[in-house]
Write a protein that holds these residues in place. Structure first.
Motif, PDB file in Angstrom:
ATOM      1  N   ASP A   2       0.818  -1.207   0.000  1.00  0.00           N
ATOM      2  CA  ASP A   2       0.000   0.000   0.000  1.00  0.00           C
ATOM      3  C   ASP A   2       0.859   1.268   0.000  1.00  0.00           C
ATOM      4  O   ASP A   2       1.776   1.405  -0.794  1.00  0.00           O
ATOM      5  CB  ASP A   2      -0.952  -0.015   1.205  1.00  0.00           C
ATOM      6  N   LYS A   3       0.553   2.182   0.912  1.00  0.00           N
ATOM      7  CA  LYS A   3       1.271   3.452   0.960  1.00  0.00           C
ATOM      8  C   LYS A   3       2.535   3.383   1.812  1.00  0.00           C
ATOM      9  O   LYS A   3       3.285   4.362   1.881  1.00  0.00           O
ATOM     10  CB  LYS A   3       0.348   4.537   1.517  1.00  0.00           C
ATOM     11  N   PHE A   4       2.766   2.250   2.429  1.00  0.00           N
ATOM     12  CA  PHE A   4       3.929   2.123   3.311  1.00  0.00           C
ATOM     13  C   PHE A   4       5.238   2.181   2.528  1.00  0.00           C
ATOM     14  O   PHE A   4       6.192   2.831   2.942  1.00  0.00           O
ATOM     15  CB  PHE A   4       3.839   0.823   4.102  1.00  0.00           C
ATOM     16  N   SER A   6       7.414   2.820  -1.192  1.00  0.00           N
ATOM     17  CA  SER A   6       7.428   3.487  -2.485  1.00  0.00           C
ATOM     18  C   SER A   6       8.825   3.376  -3.084  1.00  0.00           C
ATOM     19  O   SER A   6       9.794   3.058  -2.385  1.00  0.00           O
ATOM     20  CB  SER A   6       7.025   4.961  -2.351  1.00  0.00           C
ATOM     21  N   ASN A   7       8.915   3.625  -4.381  1.00  0.00           N
ATOM     22  CA  ASN A   7      10.202   3.563  -5.086  1.00  0.00           C
ATOM     23  C   ASN A   7      10.941   2.259  -4.800  1.00  0.00           C
ATOM     24  O   ASN A   7      12.170   2.248  -4.621  1.00  0.00           O
ATOM     25  CB  ASN A   7      11.084   4.755  -4.707  1.00  0.00           C
ATOM     26  N   ASP A  25      11.890   3.088  -0.339  1.00  0.00           N
ATOM     27  CA  ASP A  25      11.545   4.104   0.645  1.00  0.00           C
ATOM     28  C   ASP A  25      10.375   3.587   1.466  1.00  0.00           C
ATOM     29  O   ASP A  25       9.531   2.826   0.962  1.00  0.00           O
ATOM     30  CB  ASP A  25      11.132   5.410  -0.053  1.00  0.00           C
ATOM     31  N   ASP A  27       7.415   4.725   4.761  1.00  0.00           N
ATOM     32  CA  ASP A  27       6.795   5.800   5.535  1.00  0.00           C
ATOM     33  C   ASP A  27       6.160   5.199   6.777  1.00  0.00           C
ATOM     34  O   ASP A  27       5.126   4.523   6.701  1.00  0.00           O
ATOM     35  CB  ASP A  27       5.744   6.510   4.687  1.00  0.00           C
ATOM     36  N   ASN A  29       4.485   6.472   8.965  1.00  0.00           N
ATOM     37  CA  ASN A  29       3.134   6.968   9.215  1.00  0.00           C
ATOM     38  C   ASN A  29       2.074   6.073   8.598  1.00  0.00           C
ATOM     39  O   ASN A  29       0.899   6.123   8.988  1.00  0.00           O
ATOM     40  CB  ASN A  29       2.973   8.389   8.667  1.00  0.00           C
ATOM     41  N   HIS A  30       2.471   5.260   7.642  1.00  0.00           N
ATOM     42  CA  HIS A  30       1.538   4.342   6.987  1.00  0.00           C
ATOM     43  C   HIS A  30       1.779   2.891   7.396  1.00  0.00           C
ATOM     44  O   HIS A  30       1.269   1.976   6.753  1.00  0.00           O
ATOM     45  CB  HIS A  30       1.642   4.472   5.470  1.00  0.00           C
ATOM     46  N   TYR A  31       2.572   2.702   8.471  1.00  0.00           N
ATOM     47  CA  TYR A  31       2.787   1.336   8.952  1.00  0.00           C
ATOM     48  C   TYR A  31       1.532   0.803   9.642  1.00  0.00           C
ATOM     49  O   TYR A  31       0.836   1.527  10.365  1.00  0.00           O
ATOM     50  CB  TYR A  31       3.955   1.256   9.931  1.00  0.00           C
ATOM     51  N   SER A  56       8.606  -0.629  11.446  1.00  0.00           N
ATOM     52  CA  SER A  56       8.699  -0.117  10.079  1.00  0.00           C
ATOM     53  C   SER A  56      10.041  -0.468   9.459  1.00  0.00           C
ATOM     54  O   SER A  56      10.115  -0.924   8.310  1.00  0.00           O
ATOM     55  CB  SER A  56       8.510   1.400  10.067  1.00  0.00           C
TER      56      SER A  56
END
Length: 242
Positions: A2-4, A6-7, A25, A27, A29-31, A56
């Protein structure tokens, strides 16, 4: 993820087909703990009491490690935690995992190609932190690398990170802890992205006093330094000349 994440993608910075390197990368905050079974439910036992930051880092690092293993077609399973908190890789594999702020990286190789490997990534160390820890990290015979550089922050981070990479590669064979003074960086080639360093203390049977090794590095645009140390099977190394 999901948003956790990226790249998330493989990289080929070190120009060696025997290596599989994967980065991402992340985040915090999205864990969510719901991410754990998407990787492997058995990982919950390793991090169930950890804070979100640690969870995370762990999940992002293990995700990169699993992706790094993909080319080798090894059986799927967890990458455990062994002696000295080193990752426990599948049979026939050597590897290393690292993370810093919001970024994770892993490398693997077949053990019939490499004897050992260590990887590290660090955020460029601030001047305040550097002043606080420099005496513990940098040997007197390495100081010329700092004083002669227009970017001592990058040089210090490189020295710190290269010593971490060496430790990760050496520890599974040495099987005891050693500190930063165990090696000294002697040369940095910025064009080739390589360093030379000398071993200052006897580290098991594989890393003798005066042995000279080389490592690789890459300075990333987002103010991070990546270092890599690898040893091929049967490779021999020279002694430092006086």
């Amino acid at each position: 993820m999901d948003k956790f994440l990226s790249n998330a993608n493989p990289v080929s910075w070190f120009a060696n087909p025997a290596l599989s390197v994967f980065q991402a990368d992340f985040d915090a905050n999205h864990y969510s703990d719901a991410l754990i079974p998407r990787l492997n439910a058995d990982y919950e036992t390793f991090i169930q009491n950890a804070v979100v930051k640690r969870k995370s880092e762990f999940i992002a690092g293990r995700y990169c490690a699993h992706q790094s293993l993909a080319p080798w077609e090894v059986p799927d399973g967890i990458i455990g935690i062994g002696e000295g908190r080193s990752p426990v890789w599948p049979a026939g594999i050597v590897g290393s995992i690292s993370h810093c702020h919001a970024y994770a990286l892993a490398v693997t190789a077949r053990s019939d190609n490499l004897f050992a490997i260590g990887l590290d990534v660090e955020d460029v160390v601030s001047e305040e932190t550097r002043n606080n820890i420099q005496k513990a990290v940098v040997n007197q015979n390495e100081m010329f690398l700092l004083t002669g550089s227009p970017r001592p922050d990058i040089v210090f981070t490189l020295i710190f990170s290269m010593k971490e990479s060496f430790f990760k590669a050496a520890y599974p064979h040495v099987k005891f802890y050693f500190d930063f003074p165990a090696i000294s960086l002697t040369h940095i080639d910025w064009g080739q992205g390589t360093v030379l360093f000398e071993v200052n203390q006897q580290l098991g049977t594989h890393f003798g006093v005066g042995s000279v090794f080389s490592g690789q590095f890459k300075v990333l645009e987002n103010k991070k330094v990546v270092t890599l140390f690898q040893i091929e099977n049967g490779e021999t190394y020279s002694k430092a000349t006086m």
